[in-house]
Design a protein around this motif. Structure first.
Motif, PDB file in Angstrom:
ATOM      1  N   ASP A  20      23.604 -31.914 -13.016  1.00  0.00           N
ATOM      2  CA  ASP A  20      23.994 -31.144 -11.669  1.00  0.00           C
ATOM      3  C   ASP A  20      24.994 -30.166 -11.607  1.00  0.00           C
ATOM      4  N   TRP A  21      25.411 -29.723 -13.338  1.00  0.00           N
ATOM      5  CA  TRP A  21      26.354 -28.449 -14.075  1.00  0.00           C
ATOM      6  C   TRP A  21      25.735 -26.794 -13.154  1.00  0.00           C
ATOM      7  N   VAL A  22      24.582 -27.039 -13.542  1.00  0.00           N
ATOM      8  CA  VAL A  22      22.419 -26.159 -13.809  1.00  0.00           C
ATOM      9  C   VAL A  22      22.803 -25.781 -12.204  1.00  0.00           C
ATOM     10  N   ARG A  23      22.571 -26.789 -11.873  1.00  0.00           N
ATOM     11  CA  ARG A  23      22.391 -26.623 -10.067  1.00  0.00           C
ATOM     12  C   ARG A  23      23.204 -26.260  -8.931  1.00  0.00           C
ATOM     13  N   PHE A  24      24.807 -27.092  -9.138  1.00  0.00           N
ATOM     14  CA  PHE A  24      25.302 -27.207  -8.145  1.00  0.00           C
ATOM     15  C   PHE A  24      26.375 -25.869  -9.005  1.00  0.00           C
ATOM     16  N   VAL A  25      26.642 -25.958  -9.766  1.00  0.00           N
ATOM     17  CA  VAL A  25      27.933 -25.243 -10.177  1.00  0.00           C
ATOM     18  C   VAL A  25      27.322 -23.667 -11.004  1.00  0.00           C
ATOM     19  N   ARG A  26      26.583 -23.764 -11.907  1.00  0.00           N
ATOM     20  CA  ARG A  26      26.054 -22.319 -11.978  1.00  0.00           C
ATOM     21  C   ARG A  26      25.214 -21.429 -10.867  1.00  0.00           C
ATOM     22  N   ALA A  27      23.651 -22.221  -9.932  1.00  0.00           N
ATOM     23  CA  ALA A  27      23.138 -22.010  -9.255  1.00  0.00           C
ATOM     24  C   ALA A  27      23.848 -22.280  -7.927  1.00  0.00           C
ATOM     25  N   ARG A  94      11.316 -30.960 -22.937  1.00  0.00           N
ATOM     26  CA  ARG A  94      12.644 -32.164 -22.317  1.00  0.00           C
ATOM     27  C   ARG A  94      13.962 -31.647 -23.819  1.00  0.00           C
ATOM     28  N   SER A  95      13.434 -31.958 -24.604  1.00  0.00           N
ATOM     29  CA  SER A  95      14.115 -32.425 -26.131  1.00  0.00           C
ATOM     30  C   SER A  95      15.714 -30.981 -26.554  1.00  0.00           C
ATOM     31  N   ASP A  96      15.257 -29.736 -25.202  1.00  0.00           N
ATOM     32  CA  ASP A  96      15.869 -28.153 -25.787  1.00  0.00           C
ATOM     33  C   ASP A  96      16.540 -28.489 -24.151  1.00  0.00           C
ATOM     34  N   SER A  97      18.014 -28.816 -24.012  1.00  0.00           N
ATOM     35  CA  SER A  97      18.466 -28.623 -22.860  1.00  0.00           C
ATOM     36  C   SER A  97      20.002 -27.474 -23.354  1.00  0.00           C
ATOM     37  N   ARG A  98      19.116 -26.708 -23.650  1.00  0.00           N
ATOM     38  CA  ARG A  98      20.211 -25.510 -23.480  1.00  0.00           C
ATOM     39  C   ARG A  98      20.454 -24.907 -22.173  1.00  0.00           C
ATOM     40  N   PRO A  99      21.277 -24.553 -22.082  1.00  0.00           N
ATOM     41  CA  PRO A  99      21.958 -23.397 -20.863  1.00  0.00           C
ATOM     42  C   PRO A  99      20.988 -22.826 -20.660  1.00  0.00           C
ATOM     43  N   LYS A 100      20.966 -22.140 -21.165  1.00  0.00           N
ATOM     44  CA  LYS A 100      20.191 -20.823 -21.175  1.00  0.00           C
ATOM     45  C   LYS A 100      18.455 -21.062 -20.835  1.00  0.00           C
ATOM     46  N   ASN A 101      18.058 -22.463 -21.034  1.00  0.00           N
ATOM     47  CA  ASN A 101      16.387 -22.862 -21.330  1.00  0.00           C
ATOM     48  C   ASN A 101      16.912 -24.012 -20.044  1.00  0.00           C
ATOM     49  N   LEU A 102      17.808 -24.081 -18.830  1.00  0.00           N
ATOM     50  CA  LEU A 102      17.488 -24.391 -18.412  1.00  0.00           C
ATOM     51  C   LEU A 102      17.731 -23.611 -16.476  1.00  0.00           C
ATOM     52  N   ARG A 103      17.124 -24.402 -15.532  1.00  0.00           N
ATOM     53  CA  ARG A 103      16.902 -23.334 -14.535  1.00  0.00           C
ATOM     54  C   ARG A 103      17.430 -23.969 -13.455  1.00  0.00           C
ATOM     55  N   ALA A 104      17.820 -24.354 -12.678  1.00  0.00           N
ATOM     56  CA  ALA A 104      17.720 -25.066 -10.891  1.00  0.00           C
ATOM     57  C   ALA A 104      15.929 -24.874  -9.944  1.00  0.00           C
ATOM     58  N   PHE A 105      15.890 -25.409  -9.742  1.00  0.00           N
ATOM     59  CA  PHE A 105      14.235 -25.429  -9.046  1.00  0.00           C
ATOM     60  C   PHE A 105      14.422 -26.271  -7.653  1.00  0.00           C
ATOM     61  N   CYS A 106      13.416 -24.947  -6.888  1.00  0.00           N
ATOM     62  CA  CYS A 106      13.420 -26.329  -5.729  1.00  0.00           C
ATOM     63  C   CYS A 106      12.349 -27.066  -5.843  1.00  0.00           C
ATOM     64  N   GLN A 107      11.847 -28.236  -5.620  1.00  0.00           N
ATOM     65  CA  GLN A 107      10.514 -29.074  -5.917  1.00  0.00           C
ATOM     66  C   GLN A 107       8.682 -27.798  -6.291  1.00  0.00           C
ATOM     67  N   ARG A 108       9.219 -26.442  -4.856  1.00  0.00           N
ATOM     68  CA  ARG A 108       7.625 -25.966  -4.585  1.00  0.00           C
ATOM     69  C   ARG A 108       8.476 -25.395  -6.074  1.00  0.00           C
ATOM     70  N   CYS A 109       8.611 -24.362  -6.250  1.00  0.00           N
ATOM     71  CA  CYS A 109       9.492 -23.427  -7.385  1.00  0.00           C
ATOM     72  C   CYS A 109       8.521 -23.988  -9.247  1.00  0.00           C
ATOM     73  N   HIS A 110       9.283 -25.531  -8.703  1.00  0.00           N
ATOM     74  CA  HIS A 110       9.227 -26.178  -9.967  1.00  0.00           C
ATOM     75  C   HIS A 110       8.091 -26.614 -10.325  1.00  0.00           C
ATOM     76  N   MET A 111       7.421 -27.323  -9.555  1.00  0.00           N
ATOM     77  CA  MET A 111       5.426 -27.441  -9.544  1.00  0.00           C
ATOM     78  C   MET A 111       4.768 -25.930 -10.126  1.00  0.00           C
ATOM     79  N   LEU A 112       5.437 -24.770  -8.670  1.00  0.00           N
ATOM     80  CA  LEU A 112       4.775 -23.742  -9.662  1.00  0.00           C
ATOM     81  C   LEU A 112       5.213 -22.908 -11.025  1.00  0.00           C
ATOM     82  N   HIS A 113       6.108 -23.335 -11.803  1.00  0.00           N
ATOM     83  CA  HIS A 113       6.728 -23.148 -12.589  1.00  0.00           C
ATOM     84  C   HIS A 113       5.437 -23.669 -13.774  1.00  0.00           C
ATOM     85  N   ASP A 114       5.741 -25.007 -13.382  1.00  0.00           N
ATOM     86  CA  ASP A 114       5.430 -26.175 -14.215  1.00  0.00           C
ATOM     87  C   ASP A 114       3.902 -26.431 -14.535  1.00  0.00           C
ATOM     88  N   LYS A 115       2.956 -26.009 -13.253  1.00  0.00           N
ATOM     89  CA  LYS A 115       1.783 -25.786 -13.158  1.00  0.00           C
ATOM     90  C   LYS A 115       0.821 -25.499 -14.586  1.00  0.00           C
TER      91      LYS A 115
END
Length: 141
Positions: A20-27, A94-115
């Motif tokens: 929630d912090w990554v998606r709604f506060v930071r982003a 998935r085990s590396d949950s440092r804030p600098k390793n997390l980004r808020a992505f929409c479903q399109r950008c998330h799929m492009l990132h994970d391709k």
């Protein structure tokens, strides 16, 4: 997106609050890559270009404003999609949950990132199936 039960132990115990912090506060409730707003239905052209209702302009897949003529140059079909943000791990760990390793992505950008990661996992799955077929003299599926 809900976490699968067998992967839940890879995430920290406070994952919901961190996400929630990554998606709604930071982003600020917008995708870090293309700036699509969470929870709203956006009109898009299917190739990354989308209509930003708040600024009244077309944006490209990276969130940059497009000139008016560049958005609709020929007959196009405008589609709509409801946007949901997810906290994405940049290094796919998935085990590396440092804030600098997390980004808020929409479903399109998330799929492009994970391709690339999905393609790598698919290749591993195919090789495992082939090895099992060789081992047990069975079909490849």
């Amino acid at each position: 997106m809900p976490i699968r039960r067998h992967l839940k132990n890879l995430y920290p115990i406070d994952w919901d609050q961190l996400s929630d912090w990554v998606r709604f506060v930071r982003a600020g409730g917008r995708c870090d890559r293309c700036k699509r707003p969470h929870g709203q239905t956006v009109s898009h052209l299917g190739d990354g270009r989308w209509w930003d209702e708040t600024d009244q302009l077309w944006r490209d897949g990276r969130g940059r404003p497009l000139p008016h003529q560049a958005a609709l140059t020929c007959e196009v079909v405008v589609k709509t999609t409801k946007v949901y943000l997810a906290a994405a791990h940049l290094n796919h760990d998935r085990s590396d949950s440092r804030p600098k390793n997390l980004r808020a992505f929409c479903q399109r950008c998330h799929m492009l990132h994970d391709k690339p990661e999905h393609l790598r996992q698919r290749q591993i799955t195919y090789l495992k199936r082939r090895a099992l077929g060789d081992l047990f003299d069975g079909r490849y599926f």
